[in-house]
Design a protein around this motif. Structure first.
Motif, mmCIF file in Angstrom:
data_model
loop_
_atom_site.group_PDB
_atom_site.id
_atom_site.type_symbol
_atom_site.label_atom_id
_atom_site.label_comp_id
_atom_site.label_asym_id
_atom_site.label_seq_id
_atom_site.Cartn_x
_atom_site.Cartn_y
_atom_site.Cartn_z
ATOM 1 N N TYR A 122 0.795 -1.321 0.017
ATOM 2 C CA TYR A 122 0.031 0.157 0.025
ATOM 3 C C TYR A 122 1.055 1.233 0.095
ATOM 4 O O TYR A 122 0.628 2.182 -0.839
ATOM 5 C CB TYR A 122 -0.809 -0.124 1.147
ATOM 6 C CG TYR A 122 -1.759 1.235 1.111
ATOM 7 C CD1 TYR A 122 -2.622 1.433 0.121
ATOM 8 C CD2 TYR A 122 -2.157 1.761 2.566
ATOM 9 C CE1 TYR A 122 -3.785 2.553 0.222
ATOM 10 C CE2 TYR A 122 -3.121 2.864 2.531
ATOM 11 C CZ TYR A 122 -3.787 3.167 1.493
ATOM 12 O OH TYR A 122 -4.689 4.157 1.449
ATOM 13 N N LEU A 123 1.952 1.400 0.830
ATOM 14 C CA LEU A 123 3.062 2.387 0.724
ATOM 15 C C LEU A 123 3.567 2.596 -0.508
ATOM 16 O O LEU A 123 3.586 3.525 -0.932
ATOM 17 C CB LEU A 123 3.976 2.156 2.057
ATOM 18 C CG LEU A 123 3.080 2.333 3.388
ATOM 19 C CD1 LEU A 123 4.181 1.997 4.188
ATOM 20 C CD2 LEU A 123 2.500 3.832 3.682
ATOM 21 N N ALA A 124 3.950 1.380 -1.001
ATOM 22 C CA ALA A 124 4.719 1.523 -2.236
ATOM 23 C C ALA A 124 3.793 2.099 -3.530
ATOM 24 O O ALA A 124 4.372 2.793 -4.436
ATOM 25 C CB ALA A 124 5.319 0.221 -2.593
ATOM 26 N N GLN A 125 2.408 1.622 -3.349
ATOM 27 C CA GLN A 125 1.562 2.074 -4.421
ATOM 28 C C GLN A 125 1.298 3.474 -4.314
ATOM 29 O O GLN A 125 0.810 4.162 -5.234
ATOM 30 C CB GLN A 125 0.125 1.169 -4.430
ATOM 31 C CG GLN A 125 0.343 -0.227 -4.749
ATOM 32 C CD GLN A 125 -0.622 -0.932 -4.463
ATOM 33 O OE1 GLN A 125 -1.547 -0.647 -3.429
ATOM 34 N NE2 GLN A 125 -1.205 -1.717 -5.204
ATOM 35 N N ASN A 126 1.694 4.130 -3.267
ATOM 36 C CA ASN A 126 1.549 5.423 -2.851
ATOM 37 C C ASN A 126 2.801 6.121 -2.608
ATOM 38 O O ASN A 126 2.855 7.174 -1.666
ATOM 39 C CB ASN A 126 0.524 5.658 -1.898
ATOM 40 C CG ASN A 126 -0.931 5.218 -2.113
ATOM 41 O OD1 ASN A 126 -1.826 6.101 -3.162
ATOM 42 N ND2 ASN A 126 -1.293 3.974 -1.765
ATOM 43 N N ALA A 127 3.724 5.674 -3.125
ATOM 44 C CA ALA A 127 5.199 6.023 -2.791
ATOM 45 C C ALA A 127 5.261 7.567 -3.015
ATOM 46 O O ALA A 127 4.957 8.149 -3.879
ATOM 47 C CB ALA A 127 6.236 5.399 -3.914
ATOM 48 N N GLY A 128 5.889 8.232 -1.759
ATOM 49 C CA GLY A 128 6.057 9.644 -2.057
ATOM 50 C C GLY A 128 4.989 10.591 -1.281
ATOM 51 O O GLY A 128 5.013 11.649 -0.987
ATOM 52 N N SER A 129 3.649 9.746 -1.043
ATOM 53 C CA SER A 129 2.597 10.489 -0.666
ATOM 54 C C SER A 129 2.561 10.165 0.847
ATOM 55 O O SER A 129 2.848 8.816 1.391
ATOM 56 C CB SER A 129 1.531 9.962 -1.335
ATOM 57 O OG SER A 129 1.487 10.154 -2.583
ATOM 58 N N GLU A 130 1.983 11.062 1.647
ATOM 59 C CA GLU A 130 1.498 10.989 3.114
ATOM 60 C C GLU A 130 0.305 9.992 3.148
ATOM 61 O O GLU A 130 -0.742 10.539 2.779
ATOM 62 C CB GLU A 130 1.663 12.071 3.878
ATOM 63 C CG GLU A 130 2.877 12.901 3.814
ATOM 64 C CD GLU A 130 2.640 14.322 4.573
ATOM 65 O OE1 GLU A 130 1.539 14.499 4.969
ATOM 66 O OE2 GLU A 130 3.737 15.060 4.693
ATOM 67 N N ILE A 131 0.636 9.001 4.001
ATOM 68 C CA ILE A 131 -0.609 8.074 4.246
ATOM 69 C C ILE A 131 -0.840 8.041 5.531
ATOM 70 O O ILE A 131 0.154 7.804 6.522
ATOM 71 C CB ILE A 131 -0.149 6.356 3.951
ATOM 72 C CG1 ILE A 131 0.283 6.682 2.358
ATOM 73 C CG2 ILE A 131 -1.637 5.773 3.877
ATOM 74 C CD1 ILE A 131 -0.833 7.188 1.411
ATOM 75 N N THR A 132 -2.327 8.464 5.899
ATOM 76 C CA THR A 132 -2.473 8.500 7.285
ATOM 77 C C THR A 132 -2.736 7.027 8.074
ATOM 78 O O THR A 132 -2.958 6.234 7.378
ATOM 79 C CB THR A 132 -3.903 9.429 7.584
ATOM 80 O OG1 THR A 132 -4.862 8.624 7.004
ATOM 81 C CG2 THR A 132 -3.725 10.883 6.866
ATOM 82 N N PHE A 133 -2.781 7.194 9.439
ATOM 83 C CA PHE A 133 -2.910 6.209 10.125
ATOM 84 C C PHE A 133 -4.430 5.498 9.922
ATOM 85 O O PHE A 133 -4.535 4.349 9.612
ATOM 86 C CB PHE A 133 -2.978 6.332 11.811
ATOM 87 C CG PHE A 133 -1.652 6.796 12.296
ATOM 88 C CD1 PHE A 133 -0.451 6.127 12.353
ATOM 89 C CD2 PHE A 133 -1.603 8.173 12.717
ATOM 90 C CE1 PHE A 133 0.687 6.506 12.763
ATOM 91 C CE2 PHE A 133 -0.175 8.630 13.350
ATOM 92 C CZ PHE A 133 0.774 7.561 13.222
#
Length: 235
Positions: A164-175
């Motif tokens: 999930y983090l890799a699919q949104n690499a560079g973006s801030e993902i909230t808790f």
């Protein structure tokens, strides 16, 4: 046929549970000793493991950690220890789910199928694709992550978070976004569980690759996977 390994020091409970799951078409192995559970996990290669926390010779948390060193099968704790700290300790050990005793066998079976279906559906429906965040490679078909051609052994939840983090690499993902994506729901009480799982993911990445700065903490908000140069999606 679903293969289930059940571990509990209460043999009566094991027999009752085995009968239920076998009647529902599962292949079941049971054991009441920790080392036997570890050996069976290697030989039987279960699709899912049901594990009690309170074991006489080696507690379930340690059993979970040892199984996690060689298996990615979903591990579900069935326990009467139900405090937040108990649940966090279970997830820290590598569990995918934590179910409180007393429990409904029907609910447990449904949860087993959800965990297994999620993994098998990814393998079945994904074309031969990957996400290349060199030197890391996420193989979407085989549901695994490699670093310089060496597989990083992660639990299902850790893999899901990394993906999930890799699919949104560079973006801030909230808790909250992580909680809803990975567990299906979220409230503020779940923040610690998210943090524990990300912390464990980071530690495994660092221990197995030496990379310690891939996932950044966004203070009081969430996380961000540092976007490597040349990130690619491919077939």
């Amino acid at each position: 046929m679903i293969k289930i390994l059940m571990v509990d020091d209460d043999k009566d409970v094991l027999e009752i549970n085995r009968k239920y799951f076998e009647e529902n078409g599962c292949s079941v192995k049971i054991c009441s000793h920790s080392q036997e559970a570890i050996d069976l996990a290697k030989k039987f290669k279960p699709d899912c493991i049901l594990l009690d926390v309170m074991m006489p010779d080696m507690d379930g948390l340690e059993v979970c950690k040892q199984i996690r060193s060689f298996s990615n099968a979903p591990i579900l704790f069935l326990s009467g220890k139900i405090s937040e700290n108990d649940k966090v300790a279970g997830f820290e050990a590598g569990a995918d789910d934590y179910i409180e005793k007393p429990y409904s066998l029907k609910e447990v079976y449904l949860r087993i199928k959800v965990h297994i279906r999620r993994n098998s559906s990814v393998k079945r429906t994904m074309p031969k694709m990957y996400i290349d965040i060199s030197p890391f490679l996420i193989n979407l078909e085989e549901h695994k992550i490699t670093y310089e051609d060496t597989e990083i052994l992660l639990s299902n939840k850790e893999y899901d978070i990394f993906l999930y983090l890799a699919q949104n690499a560079g973006s801030e993902i909230t808790f909250e976004e992580i909680g809803k994506k990975i567990w299906g729901s979220y409230d503020e009480g779940n923040r610690r569980i998210v943090m524990v799982n990300v912390s464990r993911l980071r530690k495994k990445i660092e221990d197995q690759t030496g990379v310690d700065n891939l996932i950044e903490t966004v203070w009081s908000k969430g996380y961000k996977l540092v976007k490597p140069k040349g990130i690619r999606y491919g077939r």
